[in-house]
Design an enzyme around this catalytic site. Structure first.
Site, PDB file in Angstrom:
ATOM      1  N   ARG A 176      60.482  79.355  66.650  1.00  0.00           N
ATOM      2  CA  ARG A 176      59.076  79.532  65.771  1.00  0.00           C
ATOM      3  C   ARG A 176      58.021  80.489  66.591  1.00  0.00           C
ATOM      4  NH1 ARG A 176      56.913  73.693  66.488  1.00  0.00           N
ATOM      5  NH2 ARG A 176      56.341  73.780  64.079  1.00  0.00           N
ATOM      6  N   GLY A 213      51.558  78.552  58.490  1.00  0.00           N
ATOM      7  CA  GLY A 213      52.657  78.748  57.702  1.00  0.00           C
ATOM      8  C   GLY A 213      52.858  80.472  57.317  1.00  0.00           C
ATOM      9  N   MET A 250      53.988  82.768  59.251  1.00  0.00           N
ATOM     10  CA  MET A 250      55.044  83.502  59.746  1.00  0.00           C
ATOM     11  C   MET A 250      56.347  82.563  59.761  1.00  0.00           C
ATOM     12  SD  MET A 250      53.676  86.137  62.499  1.00  0.00           S
ATOM     13  CE  MET A 250      53.003  84.714  63.498  1.00  0.00           C
ATOM     14  N   ARG A 260      47.104  72.223  68.805  1.00  0.00           N
ATOM     15  CA  ARG A 260      46.143  73.142  68.518  1.00  0.00           C
ATOM     16  C   ARG A 260      44.832  72.772  68.139  1.00  0.00           C
ATOM     17  NH1 ARG A 260      49.301  75.998  63.536  1.00  0.00           N
ATOM     18  NH2 ARG A 260      49.142  74.221  62.228  1.00  0.00           N
ATOM     19  N   ARG A 289      11.647  91.865  44.918  1.00  0.00           N
ATOM     20  CA  ARG A 289      11.952  93.037  44.096  1.00  0.00           C
ATOM     21  C   ARG A 289      11.106  93.039  42.783  1.00  0.00           C
ATOM     22  NH1 ARG A 289      17.676  92.455  46.319  1.00  0.00           N
ATOM     23  NH2 ARG A 289      18.115  94.349  47.154  1.00  0.00           N
ATOM     24  N   GLU A 317      15.300 103.762  53.727  1.00  0.00           N
ATOM     25  CA  GLU A 317      16.471 103.729  53.058  1.00  0.00           C
ATOM     26  C   GLU A 317      16.899 105.093  52.616  1.00  0.00           C
ATOM     27  OE1 GLU A 317      16.025 101.158  49.449  1.00  0.00           O
ATOM     28  OE2 GLU A 317      13.783 102.080  49.152  1.00  0.00           O
ATOM     29  N   ASN A 322      21.181  99.216  51.688  1.00  0.00           N
ATOM     30  CA  ASN A 322      21.970  99.369  50.618  1.00  0.00           C
ATOM     31  C   ASN A 322      21.831 100.762  50.151  1.00  0.00           C
ATOM     32  OD1 ASN A 322      22.322  96.540  50.431  1.00  0.00           O
ATOM     33  ND2 ASN A 322      20.796  96.317  48.848  1.00  0.00           N
TER      34      ASN A 322
HETATM   35  C1  PEP Z   1      18.316  98.413  49.731  1.00  0.00           C
HETATM   36  O1  PEP Z   1      18.216  99.627  49.447  1.00  0.00           O
HETATM   37  O2  PEP Z   1      18.783  98.275  50.822  1.00  0.00           O
HETATM   38  C2  PEP Z   1      17.353  97.645  49.260  1.00  0.00           C
HETATM   39  C3  PEP Z   1      16.965  96.312  49.586  1.00  0.00           C
HETATM   40  O3  PEP Z   1      16.640  98.010  48.244  1.00  0.00           O
HETATM   41  P1  PEP Z   1      17.632  97.854  46.611  1.00  0.00           P
HETATM   42  O4  PEP Z   1      18.961  97.116  46.799  1.00  0.00           O
HETATM   43  O5  PEP Z   1      16.628  96.976  45.832  1.00  0.00           O
HETATM   44  O6  PEP Z   1      17.650  99.179  46.190  1.00  0.00           O
HETATM   45 MG    MG Z   2      16.791 100.251  47.934  1.00  0.00          MG
END
Ligand code: PEP
Ligand code: MG
Length: 880
Positions: free
Chosen positions: A92, A101, A103, A336, A560, A743, A766
């Site tokens: 085993r 499950g 392997m 386990r 936002r 940002e 982001n």
């Molecule tokens: C970002 O850019 O991380 C942010 C929080 O702003 P948005 O996503 O609204 O551009």
């Molecule tokens: Mg942004």
């Protein structure tokens, strides 16, 4: 010389990385004197070296295996392949992290035409001998040689049909002898060689098969989903066989020391009389509850209870134990830490603190932040549930409420889900090949199998709703429908599953948000006492703000404001504002928006009470707001009293090639200062009004998309001029902060300058990821999958912060910001603020808070506590 093979008596539970989880626990159990059938473990290092040696077994390793086998034969007083007193073994896999499950396993190894007779005589049970032999050929052919299982199952089914049997157990020794002969013919036809009769050759082929199974597609997928490194390798456990299929005084089963769905402190498990291990896990026969073992074999039951308690005490965690009874003698084959739902994880952790077994810190560290998310998801709405048409009832295998369209195989499920459909995977029973479909589906329904069947265990591990063993369904997977009585449900029809009750409903039943209480609250109080990072939320409406506060949000980190403009009744005024070609026309539109915005902010201030509320001024990528449809253009032209053609020309004028890099954020306020002036007015007037209601509001005004200090200084002056003027004229003392998002990479690099004009920074990771990598947020998913598959990126950087690059920008921004403004308040509000590894990073670089969507607030709180605890214990926190 490296030692590659350890007998069970040579290891301990601490040797998990070398012996794998199963091997280390078998060793530990042997040492503490539990009835474990003797055996040995070939290490994970042997597996990784096997891959380094181009998948060849080398002579030193073969010698070690031979010598450990000889030791085992001596201990057992039996010999592999012997014609009179043969030893049989199981082979085993056993990785460092359990991969149930995923392997391969081979049982009854060592059987050939001679030793089968030896077993028949030694056990005085020819039926058992031939049943084991046919199982062995089938498993060996499947696992080691890739011969499809159905080729063998078809023979078994045909024989049963010819003989008029219902169950496998009705097959006689003679029947099984015939089946073995047919199985060997199939093997020869498929492979072109006879079935190997040399047991040592069998053993080596099996070891190789287990090593190879480390890299089978389902194991790779499982590791990817569970963040398990691909270079660990699996150990191989070779263990002397005990037989659960010698007759009515034998059996095999699986039990959890506590209920893995609810966490209730009560033994939970099931077993099958006269069966071997794979019968229970495969879910082909529906097993009996462990409670009835008390009546079937009282002495065995008492012994089993004693051992389960001992194991739980020893490991200080809920155990998942596999056992076999051979002629009323109990053997433990595996223990386990049991996989459990997040509900059970929390209940077990809190109970174990209260029972004095573990510390609060240990309890908190046992809760995976990401999984808490499962608890926060909707349940069926009571009224809708009462009115719903109950189709069938199965076993409540994994809690949750799921509704979706029915699909009968994994591929169809994946395909439909990728088109955005909510899907349910409906199968006779699942097997590890179904893993991708199980991931894609909202829930899983099976007709066969018990609470420890593959579907149940895997679904619980994923925190996915599952109803198993729903025997009244007559499923035709090929034709794509199932029937319950006269009712037919076809592929693409909606049904709903309640994984907590096992109920299956026709249609999509409405769901509601859950309420959290009890042990969850207790755990979260401990969590809050351990973390340093504050947790805020990203919320744009009073409703979201309230949900977040219920989940423990300590403020709003990002509101936002453009999201407030999306509502149907506001869109015309927003469009007017954007399209306006004169200041006068824009002011007219803004005057319409002002009262609505003021009301919005008042609602949010009330929901948040005295917690900080960071409101980000408008940051609309313009293309999202421009009218596109002819009828909208005509309508807007009418409201604005301008010719349709003029409006069309203006819309064309406003189109941008790269809207994400375009006229958005603070750039909008540089060209149209009156927009931010209106928003500042709405925020401050709203705050004053709510302050007058007796709430000490704490507004923070945030300016987006800043790239230079001069840009910030200019835009800030628009805001403060309006704000200070309103406050001066009011009879209320109101404090407010003005800060900026970081940002744009240039902002991070010049953060020392920018910090002179800002009271706080919020890292917008982001956009920082978009602009740092140069990956479009809107389009990168078209190629990022490929980057992950080819190992160029480990994770999607929009979900998991790229600590080495984008994270470096964040860290630099913090250090530079603090160098010129030691009091600056620092947070993050990109999607990463709710992702556990990114939260840990934020802790390490000393941010004051993270901000995330309401449902991720508890996840972030736990991740923040983990980060603080790991730092305290000096653990290296994982760098992504
Ligand atoms: C970002 O850019 O991380 C942010 C929080 O702003 P948005 O996503 O609204 O551009
Ligand atoms: Mg942004």
């Amino acid at each position: 010389m490296t030692k590659y093979v350890y007998s069970f008596s040579e290891g301990t539970k601490e040797m998990k990385s070398l012996l794998g989880g199963k091997g280390a626990n078998l060793a530990e159990m042997s040492i503490i004197g539990l009835p474990v059938p003797p055996g040995f473990t070939i290490t994970t290092q042997a597996c990784t070296d096997y891959y380094k040696q181009n998948k060849e077994l080398w002579s030193d390793l073969l010698d070690e295996i031979k010598s450990k086998l000889a030791e085992l034969e001596q201990t057992m007083g039996k010999k592999l392949g012997d014609a009179t007193n043969p030893l049989l073994v199981s082979v085993r896999s056993g990785a460092v992290f359990s991969m149930p499950g995923m392997m391969d396993t081979i049982l009854n190894l060592g059987l050939n035409d001679e030793s089968v007779e030896g077993i028949a005589k030694a056990m005085n049970n020819p039926r058992l001998a031939y049943d084991s032999y046919r199982r062995f050929i089938q498993m060996f052919a499947d696992v080691a040689m890739d011969v499809p299982k159905y080729k063998f199952e078809a023979i078994l089914e045909r024989t049963k049909e010819q003989k008029g049997y219902h169950y496998d157990t009705e097959l006689t020794a003679e029947d099984l002898k015939g089946i073995v002969a047919e199985f060997k013919t199939v093997y020869k036809l498929e492979i072109g060689k006879d079935f190997p009769s040399d047991p040592f050759e069998q053993l080596l082929m099996a070891v190789r098969a287990v090593f190879n199974s480390w890299n089978n597609p389902r194991a790779i997928t499982y590791r990817r989903l569970n963040d398990i490194p691909h270079d660990l390798g699996t150990a191989v456990n070779v263990q002397s066989m005990v037989f659960g299929n010698t007759g009515d005084k034998s059996g095999t089963g699986v039990a959890f020391t506590r209920n893995p769905s609810t966490g209730e402190n009560k033994l939970f498990g099931e077993y099958l009389i006269n069966a071997q291990g794979e019968d229970v896990v495969a879910g082909i026969r529906t097993p009996q509850s462990i409670d009835t073992l008390k009546d079937d074999m009282p002495a065995v039951y008492d012994e089993f209870i004693r051992i389960t308690q001992l194991l739980e005490n020893h490991y200080k965690d809920m155990q998942d134990i596999e056992f076999t009874v051979e002629d009323e003698k109990l053997y433990i084959l595996q223990t386990r830490n049991g996989k459990r739902t997040s509900q059970a994880a929390i209940n077990v952790a809190v109970d174990m603190v209260e029972e004095g077994r573990i510390s609060k810190e240990e309890a908190v560290l046992r809760i995976e932040p990401e999984r808490v998310n499962e608890l926060l998801h909707p349940k069926f709405e009571d009224k809708a549930l009462k009115a719903a048409h109950l189709l069938a009832k199965g076993l409540p295998a994994s809690p949750g409420a799921a509704a979706g369209k029915v699909y009968f195989n994994a591929e169809d499920c994946v395909a439909a889900s990728s088109k955005g459909e909510k899907t349910l995977l409906v199968r006779l029973e699942t097997s590890p090949e179904d893993i991708e479909g199980m991931v894609a589906a909202e829930g899983i329904l099976t007709a066969r199998g018990g609470m420890t069947s593959h579907a149940a265990v895997v679904a619980r591990g994923m925190g996915k709703c599952c109803v198993a063993g729903c025997g009244t369904l007559r499923i035709d997977e090929r034709a794509g429908f199932f029937k319950v009585g006269d009712l037919t449900v076809k592929e693409g029809d909606y049904i709903s599953l309640d994984g907590s009750t096992g109920s299956v409903y026709l249609g999509a039943v409405d769901r509601v948000e859950p309420k959290l209480s009890g042990k969850f609250e207790t755990l979260m109080t401990w969590v809050d006492g351990m973390r340093k990072l504050k947790v805020r939320t990203n919320a744009d409406t009073p409703k979201d703000a309230r949900i977040a506060v219920d989940f423990g949000a300590e403020g709003i980190g990002l509101c936002r404001t453009e999201h407030m403009f999306f509502e149907a009744e506001r869109i015309p005024a927003v469009r007017e504002m954007i399209i306006a070609q004169s200041l006068e026309a824009r002011m007219t539109a803004l005057a319409k928006l002002l009262p609505m915005q003021r009301e919005d902010f008042m609602g949010i201030f009330r929901a948040m009470g005295e917690r900080s509320v960071t409101i980000r001024l408008l940051d609309p990528p313009l293309h999202e707001f421009l009218p596109r449809e002819e009828k909208d253009i005509i309508e807007l032209a009418r409201t604005m009293s301008i010719p349709v053609d003029d409006l069309k020309a203006r819309v064309d004028d406003l189109q941008e090639f790269n809207p994400m890099l375009g006229h958005r954020g603070c750039r909008l306020a540089v060209t149209y200062p009156e927009i931010y002036a209106m928003q500042a007015q709405a925020i401050i007037e709203g705050a004053i009004a709510v302050k007058k209601e007796g709430i000490d509001v704490k507004p923070e005004i945030m300016i987006p998309l800043i790239g230079s200090v001069k840009e910030l200084a200019y835009v800030k002056s628009i805001v403060t001029e309006v704000a200070d003027d309103i406050i001066a004229k009011s009879d209320v003392k109101l404090n407010y902060l003005v800060g900026t998002m970081i940002e744009i990479p240039r902002a991070a690099i010049t953060a020392d300058e920018i910090a002179k004009e800002a009271q706080f920074f919020s890292f917008g990771t982001n956009d920082l990821t978009q602009m740092g990598f140069g990956f479009s947020r809107d389009d990168a998913n078209k190629f990022l999958g490929e980057y992950e598959e080819k190992g160029i990126l480990e994770k999607d950087p929009f979900q998991v912060l790229d600590q080495a690059g984008i994270g470096k920008l964040v860290k630099m921004g913090c250090e530079l910001g603090r160098s010129t403004n030691p009091d600056i308040h620092l947070g993050i509000c990109g999607e990463h603020g709710g992702e556990p590894s990114s939260v840990e990073f934020c802790h390490r670089i000393g941010l004051d808070y993270v901000s995330c969507s309401p449902f991720r607030v508890p996840v972030a709180r736990i991740a923040a506590a983990h980060a603080a605890l790991k730092e305290k214990s000096g653990d290296q926190v994982r760098d992504k």
